[in-house]
Motif scaffolding. Structure first.
Motif, PDB file in Angstrom:
ATOM      1  N   MET A 228       6.356  14.999 -45.468  1.00 56.43           N
ATOM      2  CA  MET A 228       4.616  15.628 -45.415  1.00 56.43           C
ATOM      3  C   MET A 228       4.933  17.053 -45.470  1.00 56.43           C
ATOM      4  SD  MET A 228       2.470  13.492 -42.593  1.00 56.43           S
ATOM      5  CE  MET A 228       3.128  14.238 -41.042  1.00 56.43           C
ATOM      6  N   LEU A 229       6.156  17.420 -44.627  1.00 57.75           N
ATOM      7  CA  LEU A 229       6.085  18.995 -44.766  1.00 57.75           C
ATOM      8  C   LEU A 229       6.956  19.703 -46.943  1.00 57.75           C
ATOM      9  CD1 LEU A 229       7.933  19.954 -42.106  1.00 57.75           C
ATOM     10  CD2 LEU A 229       5.742  20.202 -42.885  1.00 57.75           C
ATOM     11  N   THR A 230       7.529  18.514 -47.378  1.00 60.34           N
ATOM     12  CA  THR A 230       7.782  19.074 -48.899  1.00 60.34           C
ATOM     13  C   THR A 230       7.276  18.908 -49.970  1.00 60.34           C
ATOM     14  OG1 THR A 230       9.510  17.523 -48.338  1.00 60.34           O
ATOM     15  CG2 THR A 230      10.271  19.377 -47.551  1.00 60.34           C
ATOM     16  N   ARG A 231       6.553  17.239 -49.570  1.00 60.09           N
ATOM     17  CA  ARG A 231       5.412  16.683 -50.806  1.00 60.09           C
ATOM     18  C   ARG A 231       4.839  17.613 -51.849  1.00 60.09           C
ATOM     19  NH1 ARG A 231       3.344  12.900 -48.262  1.00 60.09           N
ATOM     20  NH2 ARG A 231       5.112  11.476 -48.726  1.00 60.09           N
ATOM     21  N   PRO A 232       4.693  18.329 -51.475  1.00 59.71           N
ATOM     22  CA  PRO A 232       3.753  19.425 -52.115  1.00 59.71           C
ATOM     23  C   PRO A 232       4.816  20.540 -53.413  1.00 59.71           C
ATOM     24  CG  PRO A 232       3.230  19.388 -49.751  1.00 59.71           C
ATOM     25  CD  PRO A 232       4.192  18.861 -49.544  1.00 59.71           C
ATOM     26  N   SER A 237       6.948  23.936 -57.309  1.00 64.24           N
ATOM     27  CA  SER A 237       7.531  25.097 -58.305  1.00 64.24           C
ATOM     28  C   SER A 237       8.155  24.969 -59.328  1.00 64.24           C
ATOM     29  CB  SER A 237       9.050  23.670 -57.333  1.00 64.24           C
ATOM     30  OG  SER A 237       9.227  23.510 -56.749  1.00 64.24           O
ATOM     31  N   ALA A 238       7.542  25.271 -60.285  1.00 61.75           N
ATOM     32  CA  ALA A 238       6.675  25.314 -61.297  1.00 61.75           C
ATOM     33  C   ALA A 238       7.482  24.631 -62.360  1.00 61.75           C
ATOM     34  CB  ALA A 238       7.422  26.941 -61.942  1.00 61.75           C
ATOM     35  N   ILE A 239       7.224  23.242 -62.105  1.00 60.44           N
ATOM     36  CA  ILE A 239       8.605  22.111 -62.894  1.00 60.44           C
ATOM     37  C   ILE A 239       7.838  22.116 -64.463  1.00 60.44           C
ATOM     38  CG2 ILE A 239       8.554  19.359 -62.928  1.00 60.44           C
ATOM     39  CD1 ILE A 239       9.002  20.003 -60.067  1.00 60.44           C
ATOM     40  N   PHE A 240       5.960  22.246 -64.038  1.00 60.14           N
ATOM     41  CA  PHE A 240       5.280  21.450 -65.670  1.00 60.14           C
ATOM     42  C   PHE A 240       4.946  23.182 -65.777  1.00 60.14           C
ATOM     43  CE2 PHE A 240       5.314  17.610 -63.157  1.00 60.14           C
ATOM     44  CZ  PHE A 240       6.397  16.901 -63.989  1.00 60.14           C
ATOM     45  N   PHE A 241       4.984  24.218 -65.460  1.00 64.54           N
ATOM     46  CA  PHE A 241       4.205  24.770 -65.670  1.00 64.54           C
ATOM     47  C   PHE A 241       5.326  26.136 -65.865  1.00 64.54           C
ATOM     48  CE2 PHE A 241       3.407  25.183 -61.096  1.00 64.54           C
ATOM     49  CZ  PHE A 241       3.660  26.532 -61.012  1.00 64.54           C
ATOM     50  N   PHE A 242       4.699  27.567 -66.613  1.00 62.59           N
ATOM     51  CA  PHE A 242       5.661  28.466 -66.914  1.00 62.59           C
ATOM     52  C   PHE A 242       4.949  29.667 -65.815  1.00 62.59           C
ATOM     53  CE2 PHE A 242       7.475  32.423 -69.463  1.00 62.59           C
ATOM     54  CZ  PHE A 242       8.272  32.320 -68.663  1.00 62.59           C
ATOM     55  N   ILE A 243       5.743  30.047 -64.841  1.00 59.82           N
ATOM     56  CA  ILE A 243       5.663  30.752 -63.290  1.00 59.82           C
ATOM     57  C   ILE A 243       4.924  32.030 -64.071  1.00 59.82           C
ATOM     58  CG2 ILE A 243       7.800  31.472 -62.976  1.00 59.82           C
ATOM     59  CD1 ILE A 243       6.960  32.001 -59.976  1.00 59.82           C
ATOM     60  N   ASP A 244       5.287  33.230 -65.174  1.00 58.77           N
ATOM     61  CA  ASP A 244       4.795  33.833 -65.679  1.00 58.77           C
ATOM     62  C   ASP A 244       3.627  34.433 -65.877  1.00 58.77           C
ATOM     63  OD1 ASP A 244       7.301  35.019 -64.905  1.00 58.77           O
ATOM     64  OD2 ASP A 244       8.200  35.547 -66.212  1.00 58.77           O
ATOM     65  N   ARG A 245       2.866  32.603 -65.870  1.00 58.93           N
ATOM     66  CA  ARG A 245       1.516  32.654 -66.693  1.00 58.93           C
ATOM     67  C   ARG A 245       0.428  32.724 -66.272  1.00 58.93           C
ATOM     68  NH1 ARG A 245       2.788  30.691 -73.076  1.00 58.93           N
ATOM     69  NH2 ARG A 245       4.570  31.913 -73.502  1.00 58.93           N
ATOM     70  N   LEU A 250      -0.930  34.421 -57.509  1.00 59.01           N
ATOM     71  CA  LEU A 250      -0.997  33.365 -56.889  1.00 59.01           C
ATOM     72  C   LEU A 250       1.126  33.174 -57.403  1.00 59.01           C
ATOM     73  CD1 LEU A 250      -0.501  30.680 -55.995  1.00 59.01           C
ATOM     74  CD2 LEU A 250      -1.244  29.925 -58.552  1.00 59.01           C
ATOM     75  N   ARG A 251       1.567  34.300 -58.214  1.00 62.94           N
ATOM     76  CA  ARG A 251       3.154  34.431 -58.850  1.00 62.94           C
ATOM     77  C   ARG A 251       3.536  34.969 -57.290  1.00 62.94           C
ATOM     78  NH1 ARG A 251       2.609  36.615 -63.258  1.00 62.94           N
ATOM     79  NH2 ARG A 251       2.594  38.905 -62.579  1.00 62.94           N
ATOM     80  N   ASP A 252       3.007  35.693 -57.036  1.00 63.63           N
ATOM     81  CA  ASP A 252       3.973  36.074 -56.229  1.00 63.63           C
ATOM     82  C   ASP A 252       4.437  34.375 -54.499  1.00 63.63           C
ATOM     83  OD1 ASP A 252       4.198  38.357 -56.829  1.00 63.63           O
ATOM     84  OD2 ASP A 252       2.373  39.564 -56.406  1.00 63.63           O
ATOM     85  N   TRP A 253       3.348  34.233 -54.006  1.00 66.15           N
ATOM     86  CA  TRP A 253       2.888  33.412 -53.078  1.00 66.15           C
ATOM     87  C   TRP A 253       4.107  32.419 -53.904  1.00 66.15           C
ATOM     88  CZ3 TRP A 253       1.793  33.893 -48.326  1.00 66.15           C
ATOM     89  CH2 TRP A 253       0.796  34.435 -48.128  1.00 66.15           C
ATOM     90  N   LEU A 254       4.097  31.581 -54.908  1.00 65.64           N
ATOM     91  CA  LEU A 254       5.205  31.000 -55.786  1.00 65.64           C
ATOM     92  C   LEU A 254       6.864  31.370 -55.585  1.00 65.64           C
ATOM     93  CD1 LEU A 254       2.826  29.142 -58.605  1.00 65.64           C
ATOM     94  CD2 LEU A 254       3.785  28.043 -55.901  1.00 65.64           C
ATOM     95  N   SER A 255       7.042  32.359 -55.865  1.00 59.14           N
ATOM     96  CA  SER A 255       8.315  33.344 -56.284  1.00 59.14           C
ATOM     97  C   SER A 255       9.074  32.730 -54.489  1.00 59.14           C
ATOM     98  CB  SER A 255       8.246  34.709 -56.158  1.00 59.14           C
ATOM     99  OG  SER A 255       7.735  35.289 -55.432  1.00 59.14           O
ATOM    100  N   TRP A 256       8.003  32.874 -53.763  1.00 55.66           N
ATOM    101  CA  TRP A 256       8.538  32.679 -52.635  1.00 55.66           C
ATOM    102  C   TRP A 256       9.245  31.105 -51.907  1.00 55.66           C
ATOM    103  CZ3 TRP A 256       9.302  35.898 -48.687  1.00 55.66           C
ATOM    104  CH2 TRP A 256       8.854  37.181 -47.996  1.00 55.66           C
ATOM    105  N   LEU A 259      13.200  26.577 -54.465  1.00 55.89           N
ATOM    106  CA  LEU A 259      13.443  25.724 -55.522  1.00 55.89           C
ATOM    107  C   LEU A 259      12.754  26.269 -56.796  1.00 55.89           C
ATOM    108  CD1 LEU A 259      12.535  22.233 -54.029  1.00 55.89           C
ATOM    109  CD2 LEU A 259      14.197  23.609 -54.693  1.00 55.89           C
ATOM    110  N   THR A 260      11.562  27.625 -56.882  1.00 54.71           N
ATOM    111  CA  THR A 260      10.846  27.623 -58.182  1.00 54.71           C
ATOM    112  C   THR A 260      12.077  27.877 -59.152  1.00 54.71           C
ATOM    113  OG1 THR A 260       8.682  27.882 -56.874  1.00 54.71           O
ATOM    114  CG2 THR A 260       9.577  29.867 -59.197  1.00 54.71           C
TER     115      THR A 260
END
Length: 309
Positions: A228-232, A237-245, A250-256, A259-260
């Motif tokens: 449950m904790l890791t499913r999100p 983890s930027a699998i299906f999108f490019f994080i710089d775009r 939001l990019r700052d949050w995902l950079s934590w 796996l990103t």
């Protein structure tokens, strides 16, 4: 399902050419002199210490090898469907997202090869996710094996980790081999970077998996809590999108999310155009070192509880 006959035969072979007293000494270094057979008060020479270490390492490798074969039989059985599913699962994820992009007439997030972009995101994520998840049950489901001489919880974890690594490498070779031979992808531009990113990602999965193996043994509820904790993470983890775009906040949050960086590092090794300003391999390495150290310390501290089940 436990196969005691296969395990006993394999471990019997592993014990044929080894002195159990030397093995105990290599696994319990605090009692080196007594277990090795030296007289009380005697100090072993450096050569004897090294010989005992080598003997213990050889025994451990035989035990892990036997457990690896047992894990392979247990996981895949005598049917080839298990091997087939290991290949089809990541392909199915890529196929679904590729179809969605085709249906809504969207281009690849970077470049013009949407399949390659998705493949280079799904594979490193699956390497971590499958390793951390499957290692969690390495000890919990093998208490009968732990009653055999020379077998420890760490042996079970290492054997299952090696199986996950071997399976992932085979899947990678099959998928990229098909893409390259069919003309849908070129060879990786920096194969060593891909290999290093995969190794660190696997080590991160090993560390988290070792923590899971201990927690799932001593705290049964963790079996349900961890997924449950890791499913999100699959979506963040930027699998299906490019994080710089995506928007900067939001990019700052995902950079934590480590796996990103694992996904981005593997991608940039395959195609340099996938490079990201947010990519920080050192951040992933710090998480990896911390996870491995914590996992090994937890396994050592909980050894008695693990052995007793």
């Amino acid at each position: 399902m436990i196969d005691p006959i296969l395990t006993k035969l394999a471990l019997r072979r592993a014990r044929k050419h080894v002195n159990p007293r030397i093995v105990m000494r290599s696994r319990q270094t605090s009692q080196t002199s007594m277990i090795a057979g030296f007289a009380p008060g005697a100090t072993p020479s450096l050569r004897e210490e090294f010989a005992a270490f080598v003997a213990g390492a050889r025994t451990a490798s035989r035990v892990v090898g036997a457990l690896f074969l047992r894990e392979m039989k247990t996981r895949f059985g005598r049917s080839r469907i298990g091997y087939l599913w290991a290949v089809l699962e990541p392909i199915s994820h890529v196929a679904v997202m590729s179809f969605v992009y085709w249906a809504i007439n969207r281009r690849a997030p970077v470049g013009d090869n949407v399949i390659l972009f998705f493949v280079t995101g799904v594979l490193p994520y699956f390497l971590f996710q499958k390793t951390a998840q499957h290692l969690g049950g390495a000890i919990r489901g093998n208490h009968l094996v732990l009653r055999m001489p020379l077998v420890t919880g760490l042996d079970l974890v290492v054997a299952r980790a090696l199986l996950e690594a071997a399976t992932w490498v085979a899947v990678v070779l099959l998928i990229f081999g098909f893409l390259i031979l069919s003309g849908r992808a070129a060879l990786p531009e920096q194969p060593l970077v891909c290999a290093l990113a995969a190794f660190v990602t696997f080590a991160f999965g090993f560390g988290v998996g070792t923590i899971n193996a201990v927690l799932m043994t001593v705290w049964k509820s963790w079996v349900l809590i961890y997924p449950m904790l890791t499913r999100p993470l699959y979506h963040f983890s930027a699998i299906f999108f490019f994080i710089d775009r995506i928007p900067a906040n939001l990019r700052d949050w995902l950079s934590w999310n480590p796996l990103t960086h694992a996904v981005g590092w593997f991608r940039v090794g395959y195609v340099e155009a996938y490079g990201s300003v947010t990519l920080d391999p050192a951040y992933l390495i710090k998480w990896t070192v911390g996870a491995v150290i914590i996992g090994l310390c937890m396994e050592r501290a909980a050894q008695r509880a693990v052995q007793s089940g």
